[in-house]
Design an enzyme around this catalytic site. Structure first.
Site, PDB file in Angstrom:
ATOM      1  N   SER A   1       0.826  -1.198   0.000  1.00 14.24           N
ATOM      2  CA  SER A   1       0.000   0.000   0.000  1.00 14.24           C
ATOM      3  C   SER A   1       0.865   1.256   0.000  1.00 14.24           C
ATOM      4  O   SER A   1       1.636   1.495  -0.918  1.00 14.24           O
ATOM      5  CB  SER A   1      -0.954  -0.032   1.192  1.00 14.24           C
TER       6      SER A   1
ATOM      7  N   LYS B   1      -2.582  -8.846   0.463  1.00 18.45           N
ATOM      8  CA  LYS B   1      -3.966  -8.672   0.886  1.00 18.45           C
ATOM      9  C   LYS B   1      -4.765  -9.850   0.338  1.00 18.45           C
ATOM     10  O   LYS B   1      -4.859 -10.035  -0.877  1.00 18.45           O
ATOM     11  CB  LYS B   1      -4.537  -7.346   0.381  1.00 18.45           C
TER      12      LYS B   1
ATOM     13  N   ASP C   1      -2.991   6.535  -3.352  1.00 17.58           N
ATOM     14  CA  ASP C   1      -1.902   5.901  -2.630  1.00 17.58           C
ATOM     15  C   ASP C   1      -1.247   4.840  -3.517  1.00 17.58           C
ATOM     16  O   ASP C   1      -1.599   4.682  -4.688  1.00 17.58           O
ATOM     17  CB  ASP C   1      -2.370   5.335  -1.283  1.00 17.58           C
TER      18      ASP C   1
ATOM     19  N   ASP D   1      -1.174   1.539  -3.904  1.00 13.60           N
ATOM     20  CA  ASP D   1      -1.930   0.494  -4.592  1.00 13.60           C
ATOM     21  C   ASP D   1      -3.256   1.011  -5.127  1.00 13.60           C
ATOM     22  O   ASP D   1      -4.078   0.240  -5.604  1.00 13.60           O
ATOM     23  CB  ASP D   1      -2.144  -0.722  -3.687  1.00 13.60           C
TER      24      ASP D   1
ATOM     25  N   ASP E   1      -6.028   2.151  -3.965  1.00 11.38           N
ATOM     26  CA  ASP E   1      -7.366   1.861  -3.441  1.00 11.38           C
ATOM     27  C   ASP E   1      -7.897   3.003  -2.582  1.00 11.38           C
ATOM     28  O   ASP E   1      -9.047   2.970  -2.153  1.00 11.38           O
ATOM     29  CB  ASP E   1      -7.393   0.540  -2.673  1.00 11.38           C
ATOM     30  N   ARG E   2      -7.062   4.017  -2.325  1.00 13.97           N
ATOM     31  CA  ARG E   2      -7.509   5.209  -1.607  1.00 13.97           C
ATOM     32  C   ARG E   2      -7.298   6.430  -2.493  1.00 13.97           C
ATOM     33  O   ARG E   2      -6.317   6.512  -3.224  1.00 13.97           O
ATOM     34  CB  ARG E   2      -6.741   5.401  -0.301  1.00 13.97           C
TER      35      ARG E   2
ATOM     36  N   HIS F   1     -10.881   5.421   2.743  1.00 15.18           N
ATOM     37  CA  HIS F   1     -11.351   4.138   2.215  1.00 15.18           C
ATOM     38  C   HIS F   1     -12.861   4.252   2.027  1.00 15.18           C
ATOM     39  O   HIS F   1     -13.581   4.659   2.942  1.00 15.18           O
ATOM     40  CB  HIS F   1     -11.046   2.995   3.182  1.00 15.18           C
TER      41      HIS F   1
END
Length: 481
Positions: A112, A122, A261, A263, A265-266, A354
């Site tokens: 991440s 993950k 970020d 990876d 995902d945020r 998130h």
């Protein structure tokens, strides 16, 4: 070793113990996380989720060690009878898409926002269902420890490896959920931080995946995939990592900025003045849209929306005003995914940026949240600073960490000082709310101990900045005395 300890409990190998946390696997490459450990974790994962004879999805980010670890995972997984569907370079939410769309368990190699020396995994069950220590990671740790002690025994019918690119399908699916064709022309600076946003943004918001063009002009910042993070850490939660984006938005006269970020995902949002739009404001904006969509699809549905306990008060207020039921939860990635599924919530938002969607298998997706903001903002004429102000009426401190030698004693000082003039809630740490919390001069704060460090985490919110500052300073003095 993996033999039982004196009290009968399984003994976890120290190498496994070093990398398996509450919600994922993470450690320093070469020191904590090695190919041998990854192979054992892969074999354990296949056994835990019953994937022998079927397949598991394996994806990875742009870190130098990620392809090596993905290959090691494939060796361990195929030895235990699972086929590996390798989707290669991808964002974490792209791996969730593959898991959800294909109905397969998945492993994503990423650390991440952590520095380049780290990597991790993950895990998801089929359908992008989260796996935490309480729901499978503990068992995976035990199985992996046995494999490290005794070796990985290959089953009679081992698995194979197949490569598949899912980026175009992922991009098309997101566009089907949030159409952007009708928004006004927008200029957007995007800081990918040399992370996976550099791959997914051109696919979803531009035409790299073969989709039609949108009325968006993307100005890229650090789109080159580079796991050494040469420009800044890929952690937009730290204000120092937003500075380049904030300057670029103002210099280009852009309508807004987006920061992902490592990876991807945020996602964090910057307005046209270079100021951050809080994740709580983003959560409120998206909640309104998801509630409206759910209402259009089913007028009889009782709609739930998740928010964790340190999002702004505006989030539950907005949810209720839109006719839905806010569900307040503890802080925690896997916990919120579980709560999304339990309640059937259409959406969930956290203070950490998130964002979770029922239409995305209750998993989190920063790109999807950004698209909702673009869709709502792009259908009106105000600048983002004015548009977002409606969803940011209160003053917040942000999260403040204090290193504390004796956490219980510091906790006790806070309780004693506020007894008699506040209400207490122990859902996750301690939430303290002023007795007149429904008045115009409301305030509240949350103090949560860290699970891994001698820290107390403080968040304060109040109706006015002066009230927030006075409560913040009083609590910090109690914590640090």
């Amino acid at each position: 070793m993996a033999s039982e300890s004196v009290d009968g409990a399984p003994r976890i190998d120290e190498r496994v113990k070093a990398v398996v946390g509450a919600y994922d696997v993470r450690g320093v490459v070469g020191d904590d996380l090695t190919e041998e450990v990854v192979e054992a974790l892969a074999a354990a994962f296949v056994d835990e989720v019953g994937a022998a004879g079927t397949a598991v999805v394996v994806g990875h980010d742009m870190r130098d060690s990620s392809p090596v670890f993905a290959a090691a995972f494939a060796r361990g997984a195929t030895a235990r009878g699972a086929d590996v569907l390798s989707i290669g370079l991808c964002s974490t939410d792209e791996s969730y898409f593959a898991s959800g769309r294909l109905g397969l368990p998945a492993a994503m190699f990423t650390a991440s926002h952590n520095p380049a020396t780290y990597n991790g995994i993950k895990f998801s069950r089929a359908g992008a269902e989260a796996i935490s220590r309480a729901t499978g990671l503990a068992s995976i740790s035990e199985r992996a420890s046995r494999f490290l002690a005794d070796g990985i025994r290959a089953v009679e019918t081992t698995g194979s490896v197949e490569e598949r690119d899912v980026l175009a399908d992922y991009a098309a699916y997101l566009r089907s959920l949030v159409p952007l064709d009708a928004v006004r022309p927008l200029t957007i600076v995007v800081d990918a931080g040399n992370g996976m946003g550099g791959l997914t943004v051109p696919a979803v918001l531009e035409t790299a995946a073969g989709l039609p063009s949108l009325p968006l002009t993307i100005i890229p910042l650090y789109f080159e995939l580079d796991g050494t993070f040469p420009n800044h850490e890929a952690n937009p939660l730290e204000p120092k990592n937003l500075v380049d984006l904030q300057k670029a938005v103002v210099e280009h006269g852009a309508d807004l900025g987006l920061a992902f970020d490592g990876d991807a995902d945020r996602c964090f949002v910057i307005d046209e003045r270079g100021d951050a739009v809080t994740p709580s404001a983003v959560a409120a904006i998206v909640a309104v849209r998801e509630i409206a969509r759910a209402r259009r699809e089913s007028t009889d549905e009782q709609i739930h929306v998740i928010h964790n306990l340190i999002t702004s008060r505006i989030v539950p207020e907005t949810i209720e005003a839109a006719g839905a039921i806010p569900v307040r939860t503890k802080v925690g990635h896997s916990l919120i995914k579980d709560e999304m599924r339990r309640t059937g919530a259409v959406f969930g938002g956290e203070h950490s940026a998130h964002y979770y969607f029922r239409d995305f298998w209750s998993a989190d997706n920063g790109m999807l949240a950004a698209m909702h903001v673009l869709a709502e903002f792009g259908m009106q004429d105000e600048p983002l600073s004015a548009f977002a102000a409606e969803y940011s009426p209160y003053a917040a401190s942000g999260e403040i960490n204090s290193t504390v030698a004796d956490v219980p004693t510091a906790f006790a000082r806070v309780v004693e000082a506020f007894s008699g003039r506040a209400d207490f809630d122990e859902l996750d740490g301690l939430t303290v709310s002023g007795n007149a919390s429904m008045d115009d001069d409301f305030w509240w704060f949350s103090v949560r101990p860290s699970n891994t460090e001698p820290l107390l985490r403080l968040n304060v919110e109040a109706a006015t900045r002066s009230r927030m500052q006075s409560i913040r300073d009083e609590v910090l003095a109690l914590i640090r005395s």
